[in-house]
Design an enzyme around this catalytic site. Structure first.
Site, mmCIF file in Angstrom:
data_model
loop_
_atom_site.group_PDB
_atom_site.id
_atom_site.type_symbol
_atom_site.label_atom_id
_atom_site.label_comp_id
_atom_site.label_asym_id
_atom_site.label_seq_id
_atom_site.Cartn_x
_atom_site.Cartn_y
_atom_site.Cartn_z
ATOM 1 N N GLU A 43 46.651 39.471 49.214
ATOM 2 C CA GLU A 43 46.118 40.791 48.872
ATOM 3 C C GLU A 43 44.647 40.655 48.505
ATOM 4 O OE1 GLU A 43 45.725 43.569 45.005
ATOM 5 O OE2 GLU A 43 47.565 42.388 45.183
ATOM 6 N N LYS A 132 56.091 47.883 42.830
ATOM 7 C CA LYS A 132 55.378 46.904 42.019
ATOM 8 C C LYS A 132 55.603 47.240 40.543
ATOM 9 C CE LYS A 132 50.528 45.651 41.046
ATOM 10 N NZ LYS A 132 49.141 45.846 41.526
#
Length: 215
Positions: A43, A132
């Protein structure tokens, strides 16, 4: 690569490396080190200098050998830029319904940030592929375990405060994968350009996940 294949790759990696505000000139050796250490889901946060350029560059270099996504995607505009750069997934600290919809529209894996059961269910119902749990360290790995009873069908990725000492606990308590930032992207190693050291640290994280899944 289809979305189901991307989700499986995230699971197999077990770790999403959170690369926050790297030196754009070092992004390739950083990516190479992480892949060498067994972490192939990367990421790059959208608040980084030249973030979209880096996403595109790493994706072009490694192709399907790595998943490259955008993090800190707070809104629709950021999501669109990330997708145009070729992001495989959208990782966010918050839940924004339109961002989830855009990600789904273009085949990216959507991972909005949530904390409460209500937020988790709302995001998943809106089409989030994974959620998340952020900031995970605030309530610890036991919170993830508590969520598994009523919400175990929703794949969760705890992020925030994950390190070598607790990553196994999160995996054992039901994490689909984890997001690892500062403890993995070690500041001293990066400043020293010790990419072999970074690869070894990544290898240690990856091994912890493997060990936890064997238990």
């Amino acid at each position: 690569m289809r979305k189901t294949e991307r989700m499986n790759k995230i699971y197999q990696s077990g770790i999403i490396a959170v690369i926050r505000r790297p030196d754009p000139e070092k992004i390739m050796p950083i990516a190479e080190a992480l892949l060498a250490g067994g972490i192939d889901t990367l990421e790059i946060t959208a608040d980084s200098e030249r973030a979209y350029e880096m996403i595109e560059k790493v994706k072009k270099e490694f192709g399907d050998k790595a998943l490259v996504g955008a993090g800190t995607v707070l809104d629709e505009v950021t999501a669109r830029h990330a997708l145009e750069a070729g992001s495989d997934f959208i990782f966010a600290p918050n839940y924004d319904r339109v961002t989830v919809e855009i990600g789904n529209r273009y085949g990216a894996v959507t991972i909005p940030g949530v904390m409460t059961p209500t937020e988790i269910v709302s995001a998943y119902t809106a089409g989030a592929d994974l959620v998340k749990i952020f900031p995970a360290a605030s309530l610890g790995s036991s919170y993830l375990k508590d969520l598994q009873g009523p919400l175990g069908h929703i794949p969760m990725i705890p992020t925030g405060g994950i390190n070598l000492d607790n990553v196994e606990a999160y995996i054992n308590n039901g994490a689909y994968a984890v997001g690892a930032g500062g403890s993995l992207m070690n500041k001293q190693l990066l400043e020293a350009e010790d990419f072999e050291g970074l690869a070894e640290l990544a290898r240690n994280f990856a091994q912890k996940v493997k060990d936890a899944r064997k238990e």
